[in-house]
Enzyme design. Structure first.
Site, PDB file in Angstrom:
ATOM      1  N   GLU A   1     -23.569  -7.765  12.793  1.00  0.00           N
ATOM      2  CA  GLU A   1     -22.716  -6.827  13.585  1.00  0.00           C
ATOM      3  C   GLU A   1     -21.737  -7.565  14.478  1.00  0.00           C
ATOM      4  O   GLU A   1     -20.656  -7.018  14.695  1.00  0.00           O
ATOM      5  CB  GLU A   1     -23.626  -5.897  14.420  1.00  0.00           C
ATOM      6  CG  GLU A   1     -24.406  -4.911  13.583  1.00  0.00           C
ATOM      7  CD  GLU A   1     -25.482  -5.539  12.699  1.00  0.00           C
ATOM      8  OE1 GLU A   1     -26.005  -6.592  13.078  1.00  0.00           O
ATOM      9  OE2 GLU A   1     -25.758  -4.991  11.633  1.00  0.00           O
TER      10      GLU A   1
ATOM     11  N   ASP B   1     -32.136  -0.318  10.286  1.00  0.00           N
ATOM     12  CA  ASP B   1     -33.532  -0.132  10.697  1.00  0.00           C
ATOM     13  C   ASP B   1     -33.862   1.315  11.030  1.00  0.00           C
ATOM     14  O   ASP B   1     -33.886   1.722  12.198  1.00  0.00           O
ATOM     15  CB  ASP B   1     -33.837  -1.036  11.898  1.00  0.00           C
ATOM     16  CG  ASP B   1     -33.740  -2.510  11.518  1.00  0.00           C
ATOM     17  OD1 ASP B   1     -33.779  -2.818  10.307  1.00  0.00           O
ATOM     18  OD2 ASP B   1     -33.619  -3.339  12.436  1.00  0.00           O
TER      19      ASP B   1
ATOM     20  N   ASP C   1     -27.805 -10.083   6.978  1.00  0.00           N
ATOM     21  CA  ASP C   1     -28.346  -9.242   8.052  1.00  0.00           C
ATOM     22  C   ASP C   1     -27.738  -9.699   9.385  1.00  0.00           C
ATOM     23  O   ASP C   1     -27.080 -10.740   9.454  1.00  0.00           O
ATOM     24  CB  ASP C   1     -29.876  -9.430   8.060  1.00  0.00           C
ATOM     25  CG  ASP C   1     -30.597  -8.506   9.026  1.00  0.00           C
ATOM     26  OD1 ASP C   1     -30.034  -7.466   9.391  1.00  0.00           O
ATOM     27  OD2 ASP C   1     -31.745  -8.844   9.399  1.00  0.00           O
TER      28      ASP C   1
HETATM   29  O1  MIG Z   1     -34.208  -8.452  14.111  1.00  0.00           O
HETATM   30  O2  MIG Z   1     -34.975 -10.140   9.065  1.00  0.00           O
HETATM   31  O3  MIG Z   1     -32.440  -4.739   9.515  1.00  0.00           O
HETATM   32  O4  MIG Z   1     -34.102  -5.281   7.356  1.00  0.00           O
HETATM   33  O5  MIG Z   1     -36.217  -7.094   7.771  1.00  0.00           O
HETATM   34  C1  MIG Z   1     -34.676  -7.973  12.901  1.00  0.00           C
HETATM   35  C2  MIG Z   1     -35.844  -9.252   9.676  1.00  0.00           C
HETATM   36  C3  MIG Z   1     -33.971  -8.677  11.781  1.00  0.00           C
HETATM   37  C4  MIG Z   1     -33.333  -6.613  10.699  1.00  0.00           C
HETATM   38  C5  MIG Z   1     -33.072  -5.983   9.377  1.00  0.00           C
HETATM   39  C6  MIG Z   1     -34.352  -5.863   8.611  1.00  0.00           C
HETATM   40  C7  MIG Z   1     -34.989  -7.226   8.441  1.00  0.00           C
HETATM   41  C8  MIG Z   1     -35.214  -7.863   9.814  1.00  0.00           C
HETATM   42  N1  MIG Z   1     -33.941  -7.919  10.548  1.00  0.00           N
END
Ligand code: MIG
Length: 799
Positions: free
Chosen positions: A408, A483, A405
């Site tokens: 980016e 998200d 995650d």
């Molecule tokens: O700033 O890890 O898209 O699926 O549950 C949020 C917490 C960070 C974003 C991800 C989401 C995940 C969440 N993450």
């Protein structure tokens, strides 16, 4: 930053006249008066690369996107010169390059224009950063349509849109919001029922304008780097997509369990909560194969650690979950907490593996753990180190999948939400700034993760999922769309995004079922699961901020609908696995938007909602509340309503009645659809029969079924089973011919055959020319036949 005036910009520079050219094997270089070089490389008869430099020489040729094993080699190549232009001809296309201005045009062999430069290549010198802002414009005819570009949250046909590619953490994104998490600078043009593709392989921030600024112009440009693009000739969209996917690579097969249903939330903890959730799935008999641990499983969000208060013995927990059929998937983010006591941090610091600012200090940014440094995954040594970090998680603890995650990369509390642009990257020995490495950062992280998980999961297959990706990431990882929000509009968006990803080479994708932000109504959740089971990646996920999103957070009816549709997915696993196999073998997208399915039919060009799942099942989600059915377009051909077995002739828009526990589903006439029994998780049951649902059609139809050991790599040594069924329907008979390939002996011994839509009463049945005893009564009652799997021809004879 480039604004709307890009094409009118007065300072733009253009190639002048061509003064010389040279031809060497598959490449032809053209030189202009003002030091522009265009290098045309013929990779295949239908795949040509165009690369421009304005410096008088080319820099090192390096791409993360191109798969080194892509197929190349052409049948025919001829270079010739006439008064006004040079011509490069292959067995599929001819490309003409004008001597006066280097503009080019591509024709098919019948002299139809496929793609033609408007201004063609031009550039603006970047005084701020050095190098060029490189630009391309192509002429576009009225009626031309555009598809592709990955995860864009807008209508499938991109005509009239301007899009931006800059990987961005876009929490609760909106319809039409730009940019999003992924970067796939590949589009498909469809004009006059002929398709072609453009892959602009440039990792800087890129833009695409599809007749938005000017009605008859399509343009694309980048804030740096080279004008470097691949032209792919169809004329079938199928060929464009498979060629693109071959060029940027295909994944290996995932373990079959990864195609099961996954349950996720931010976050399940402590251990007792995880166990409650998994136990409830078994109790309610809703199949589920994977359970996710989001960031709270870690000690203060430090990657590769565990919060021992919540999870005192992860190894025991993971193996207990495994005994119950649940594979554990854990999240791993790129930010490494700055903490002298933390071994991962210390090691990376010692080895100098973190990204640095232009003037030397390490790049520092806030994410979940607080202040962090970030590994430079564009450095091969860093990737190797990162891969090694998975040993404990995978080998010792038994985690089966890793979720990347925030790659980016996302940074909190800064206006641009990411790294400063001066950050330096190794870029595999081609040092550069974050302007060039930004869009590829997430893919390189997922790549390193993949190699680590694969190494330690061996001889089993790894499972990786990523949020950010650039073209080619499909070689390493699956993905989700980020998200989203629990709204009906987002259900519409998810449907399009996953279709678009599918024709953009990255098919192993799904959305957060039910929506990540906010809370879905039971009805919305039910409609989302009804679509989600037809997405290659199928996972419910939510932020957890507004309550629970497990099926039992809703009423009985919704629980039943969830069970019914997840059951259907598990029954269709051999069908889904077969389409995955066609994807990894041939690059065929698993989901086929209607325009991909039948580009000759102009009715399909602007459709968004309906798609073909695999080759033979037409799916159309319900996207509105209180629906009793919906209007939809059925593509040309004969179809059967899955719920009623009623036959429908396609090529028209129809109204389809549905109940709350249905969505419009149609099966192509002539299909042989394989089904497994419902299992609570992949491999739960041993069974002795493969169900085959055979839909009668007058005429011929082919269906295939791929199976193997469902995990491991034996399939690469030929240990798979590949069945091809040829059905031939006549007025009073149906012939089913079966051809087998492969060295894998499937564990079942029989087929349970269900004949649907027979226009005649059965008189006799022959298996390999031998009449079998056939009980009319039991067939009428149960409607199926049991046949030994070794047959080669099954003959159903009418009265
Ligand atoms: O700033 O890890 O898209 O699926 O549950 C949020 C917490 C960070 C974003 C991800 C989401 C995940 C969440 N993450």
């Amino acid at each position: 930053m480039i604004t709307n005036t890009e094409l009118e910009y007065k300072g733009d520079l253009y190639p002048t006249k061509i003064v010389s050219f040279e031809h060497e094997v598959d490449s032809i270089c053209f030189h202009t008066d003002n030091s522009v070089i265009l290098k045309v490389t013929v990779l295949r008869d239908s795949l040509i690369r165009f690369r421009f430099t304005t410096k008088g020489y080319f820099s090192n040729d390096f791409s993360y996107a191109i798969d080194k094993s892509h197929s190349h080699g052409y049948n025919f190549l001829e270079v010739s010169e006439v008064a006004d232009y040079y011509q490069i001809k292959t067995s599929k296309v001819q490309c003409r390059i004008q001597k006066a201005d280097m503009r080019l045009s591509i024709f098919d062999l019948n002299e139809n224009v496929i793609l033609e430069d408007e201004l063609g290549f031009h550039w603006e010198e970047s005084y701020e950063y050095g190098g060029n802002i490189v630009k391309m414009s192509k002429a576009s005819k009225d009626g031309e349509c555009f598809y592709g570009l990955g995860d864009k949250a807008t209508q499938l046909n991109l005509k009239g849109k301007r899009l931006e590619n800059f990987a961005t953490d876009q929490y609760a994104f909106q319809k039409d919001q730009e940019p999003l998490y992924k970067v796939v600078p590949f589009y498909i043009g469809l004009q006059n029922k002929q398709s072609y593709g453009i892959f602009f392989d440039n990792t800087f921030r890129t833009y695409f304008d599809f007749c938005h600024e000017r009605r008859n112009v399509t343009s694309y440009w980048a804030e740096g780097g080279e004008m470097n693009y691949y032209f792919i000739y169809g004329p079938q969209m199928q060929d464009v997509v498979t060629t693109y996917t071959d060029l940027t690579g295909k994944p290996e097969l995932p373990p079959l369990w990864a195609l099961g249903y996954h349950q996720c939330k931010w976050s399940y903890y402590p251990e007792s909560n995880v166990k409650e959730v998994t136990a409830k799935f078994r109790e309610l008999k809703i199949p589920c194969d994977a359970i996710y641990l989001d960031i709270d499983y870690m000690e203060g969000f430090r990657c590769f650690t565990w919060n021992k208060e919540y999870f005192p013995d992860p190894k025991r927990m993971v193996s207990e979950l495994m005994e119950d059929g649940f594979k554990t998937v854990v999240i791993i983010d790129p930010g490494i907490k700055i903490d002298k006591e933390y071994s991962v941090y210390k090691e990376a610091l010692e080895k100098d593996y973190f990204c640095k600012r232009a003037d030397g200090p390490y790049m520092k940014g806030k994410v979940w753990p607080g202040e962090c440094n970030f590994p430079d995954y564009t450095n091969p040594a860093v990737r190797e180190w990162w891969a090694g970090l998975f040993k404990e998680l995978i080998s010792d603890i038994g985690v089966k999948g890793v979720w990347n995650d925030m790659n980016e990369p996302a940074v909190m509390e800064v206006p641009n939400k990411t790294f400063p642009m001066d950050v330096r990257h190794d870029y595999d020995g081609n040092p550069c700034s974050h302007r060039k490495a930004h869009n590829i950062y997430g893919t390189q992280m997922a790549r390193a993760t993949y190699h680590g998980v694969k190494r330690f999961a061996y001889p089993k297959r790894p499972f990786i999922i990523t949020r950010s990706a650039y073209s080619g990431a499909q070689r390493y990882t699956s993905s989700w769309t980020g998200d989203n929000v629990a709204t009906w509009e987002h259900l519409w968006i998810a449907n399009i995004q996953v279709q678009r990803m599918s024709i953009s080479g990255m098919g192993f994708t799904g959305s957060d079922i039910g929506g990540f932000a906010e809370q879905p109504s039971g009805e919305l959740y039910a409609r989302w699961i009804q679509l989600g089971v037809f997405h290659p990646f199928c996972r419910t996920h939510s932020s957890g901020d507004h309550g629970n999103q497990e099926p039992w957070a809703f009423d009985e009816e919704v629980i039943d609908i969830t069970r019914k549709f997840v059951n259907l997915r598990y029954q269709l696993l051999p069908y889904l696995y077969t389409m995955f196999w066609q994807y990894i073998e041939e690059g065929i997208p698993m989901l086929k938007p209607l325009v991909y399915y039948d580009q000759e039919d102009i009715q399909t060009h602007y459709r968004n909602d309906e798609f073909v799942f695999g080759n033979q099942i037409l799916v159309c989600p319900i996207l509105e509340p209180n629906a009793l059915g919906r209007r939809m377009y059925i593509p040309r051909g004969q179809w059967y309503n899955y719920w009623t077995n009623e036959e429908v002739k396609g090529g028209k828009e129809v109204w389809v009645d549905t109940k709350f526990d249905q969505i419009p589903l149609f099966v192509k006439a002539g299909s042989v659809i394989p089904k497994y029994p419902v299992q609570q998780y992949v491999g739960e049951l041993e069974f002795d029969e493969l169900t085959l649902e055979i839909y009668y059609k007058e005429g011929k139809e082919k269906s295939v079924v791929y199976e193997d050991a469902q995990d491991g790599y034996d399939y690469k040594k030929g240990r798979y089973s590949f069945l091809s069924f040829q059905t031939t329907g006549k007025e009073k008979e149906l012939i089913i011919q079966l051809h087998k390939e492969g060295k894998y002996d499937t564990p079942y011994s029989k087929y349970k055959i269900n004949l649907i839509g027979l226009p005649f009463k059965i008189n006799a049945i022959e298996v390999d020319n031998v009449k079998i005893s056939f009980d009319h009564q039991s067939f009428e009652d149960d409607n199926y036949l049991i046949v030994d799997k070794e047959f080669t021809e099954l003959h159903i004879i009418g009265e």
